[in-house]
Write a protein that holds these residues in place. Structure first.
Motif, short mmCIF file in Angstrom:
data_model
loop_
_atom_site.label_atom_id
_atom_site.label_comp_id
_atom_site.label_asym_id
_atom_site.label_seq_id
_atom_site.Cartn_x
_atom_site.Cartn_y
_atom_site.Cartn_z
N MET A 129 0.78 -1.19 0.01
CA MET A 129 -0.16 -0.06 0.02
C MET A 129 0.84 1.15 0.09
O MET A 129 0.54 2.28 -0.66
CB MET A 129 -0.93 0.01 1.15
CG MET A 129 -2.12 -0.98 1.27
SD MET A 129 -3.04 -0.94 2.67
CE MET A 129 -3.91 0.34 2.27
N GLY A 159 3.71 1.76 -1.21
CA GLY A 159 4.49 1.49 -2.58
C GLY A 159 3.27 2.25 -3.72
O GLY A 159 3.71 3.04 -4.46
N GLU A 160 2.22 1.81 -3.43
CA GLU A 160 1.29 2.42 -4.45
C GLU A 160 0.70 3.87 -4.38
O GLU A 160 0.74 4.75 -4.99
CB GLU A 160 -0.14 1.63 -4.27
CG GLU A 160 0.03 0.33 -4.72
CD GLU A 160 -1.36 -0.64 -4.42
OE1 GLU A 160 -2.28 0.14 -3.75
OE2 GLU A 160 -1.52 -1.82 -4.81
N ILE A 161 1.09 4.32 -2.96
CA ILE A 161 0.75 5.85 -2.55
C ILE A 161 1.91 6.47 -2.99
O ILE A 161 1.83 7.83 -3.79
CB ILE A 161 0.74 5.90 -0.89
CG1 ILE A 161 -0.57 5.14 -0.50
CG2 ILE A 161 0.68 7.21 -0.70
CD1 ILE A 161 -0.79 5.32 1.07
N GLU A 162 3.26 5.96 -2.99
CA GLU A 162 4.31 6.64 -3.55
C GLU A 162 4.48 6.98 -5.08
O GLU A 162 4.53 7.87 -5.74
CB GLU A 162 5.56 6.07 -3.19
CG GLU A 162 5.90 6.16 -1.57
CD GLU A 162 6.22 7.46 -0.97
OE1 GLU A 162 6.82 8.07 -1.98
OE2 GLU A 162 6.20 7.63 0.09
N GLN A 163 3.72 5.89 -5.87
CA GLN A 163 3.56 5.99 -7.12
C GLN A 163 2.62 7.06 -7.25
O GLN A 163 2.87 7.84 -8.56
CB GLN A 163 3.42 4.44 -7.96
CG GLN A 163 4.37 3.40 -7.63
CD GLN A 163 3.93 2.02 -8.17
OE1 GLN A 163 2.89 1.97 -8.61
NE2 GLN A 163 4.91 1.32 -8.13
N GLU A 164 1.67 7.12 -6.92
CA GLU A 164 0.46 8.05 -7.03
C GLU A 164 0.95 9.55 -6.79
O GLU A 164 0.80 10.30 -7.78
CB GLU A 164 -0.85 7.81 -6.39
CG GLU A 164 -1.98 8.67 -6.62
CD GLU A 164 -3.18 8.38 -5.68
OE1 GLU A 164 -4.11 9.18 -5.87
OE2 GLU A 164 -3.09 7.32 -4.73
N LYS A 165 1.81 9.64 -5.79
CA LYS A 165 2.30 10.84 -5.60
C LYS A 165 3.11 11.60 -6.70
O LYS A 165 3.48 12.52 -7.12
CB LYS A 165 3.03 10.81 -4.12
CG LYS A 165 3.67 12.12 -3.69
CD LYS A 165 4.04 11.97 -2.46
CE LYS A 165 4.96 13.41 -2.01
NZ LYS A 165 5.38 13.03 -0.65
N GLU A 166 4.29 10.34 -6.99
CA GLU A 166 5.05 10.78 -8.15
C GLU A 166 4.42 11.23 -9.62
O GLU A 166 4.73 12.11 -10.19
CB GLU A 166 6.01 9.67 -8.52
CG GLU A 166 7.03 9.49 -7.34
CD GLU A 166 7.87 8.08 -7.57
OE1 GLU A 166 7.65 7.62 -8.52
OE2 GLU A 166 8.61 7.91 -6.67
#
Length: 269
Positions: free
Chosen positions: A1, A3-10
């Motif tokens: 979860m 990791g998914e948040i970091e990708q969305e932020k980027e």
């Protein structure tokens, strides 16, 4: 979860970054000069030509600049929402991190509990084995105890038989001693009263006993009575102290019966 948040932020940062650069260019156009009182703007001489060129560009592209300003405002609003979204994502990430830490602590606690449970089970199995060994040993000891008890009962029975036999023999010995003491007493106390009321000695009495002899006769009775009491025969002790007489057994030895005549001897007479 996380990791998914970091990708969305980027992805959001990549989308907003060009708009931020555009807003920066517009802001530079608005802040090139310095506003003075009465609406006068002071500009450095060296930047005057650049400002003129920017003014020309501004006049030529006024509509485009207005649209850019609107887009800049939209970008600002979008940035604000993005910042809020980032804050929410950061809060969510922190919450997830906190939950992950709690899960890690719970996992470690569960791992410790599992280790304690496993050790407890191992200790329980070891104790069960010890109990089983003790039960086996106890059963063996019980068998030995039963065997020893049976042997002791046999030994006790034999000892009681021997004790009873010895006691019977001891009783017989004291009975013999009683008869002897009573017979010896006859030497002093065998007297009979005649027709005149005088006492005369019987056939076992001795009239001329010395004091020492009389004392010896009485001492024998006292000595025998003492040991009879200590060995558990008080009735024989009383018999030795208070009575004299000749028992049938001693009488048979002292006065044996006359021999019987045979039939052949009578025919000769």
């Amino acid at each position: 979860m996380i990791g998914e948040i970091e990708q969305e932020k980027e992805a959001i940062v990549a989308e907003v970054e060009p708009l931020r650069e555009l807003k920066t260019g517009i802001d530079e156009i608005d802040t090139t000069g310095t506003k003075l009182p009465f609406g006068v703007v002071a500009i450095k001489k060296k930047d005057l030509e650049a400002v003129k060129e920017q003014a020309k560009a501004y006049t030529a592209n006024r509509d485009e600049i207005g649209e850019m300003r609107e887009r800049s405002a939209a970008v600002s609003r979008r940035e604000q929402r993005v910042d809020q979204r980032e804050q929410l994502l950061d809060n969510k990430a922190n919450e997830l991190a906190r939950q992950q830490q709690q899960l890690q602590q719970m996992y470690q606690r569960q791992l410790n509990l599992n280790q304690l449970l496993e050790k407890s089970e191992q200790d329980g199995r070891a104790k069960d084995k010890q109990i089983a060994d003790l039960q086996t040993e106890n059963a063996s000891l019980r068998g030995q105890i039963r065997s020893l008890t049976a042997q002791m009962d046999e030994i006790k029975a034999e000892l009681w038989d021997k004790i009873n036999n010895l006691r019977d023999k001891l009783r017989g010995a004291y009975e013999s001693l009683t008869n002897v003491v009573k017979a010896v007493g006859m030497l002093k106390y065998d007297r009979e009263k005649d027709q005149n009321g005088n006492y005369t000695y019987g056939k076992y009495g001795i009239s001329n006993l010395s004091k020492a002899q009389e004392k010896l006769i009485d001492g024998l009775a006292e000595y025998g009575a003492k040991w009879a009491k200590e060995d558990g025969f008080p009735e024989m002790a009383e018999e030795m102290e208070k009575h004299v007489g000749i028992s049938k057994g001693i009488e048979k030895i002292v006065e044996p019966p006359a021999p019987k005549r045979s039939k052949g001897w009578e025919m000769e007479l």
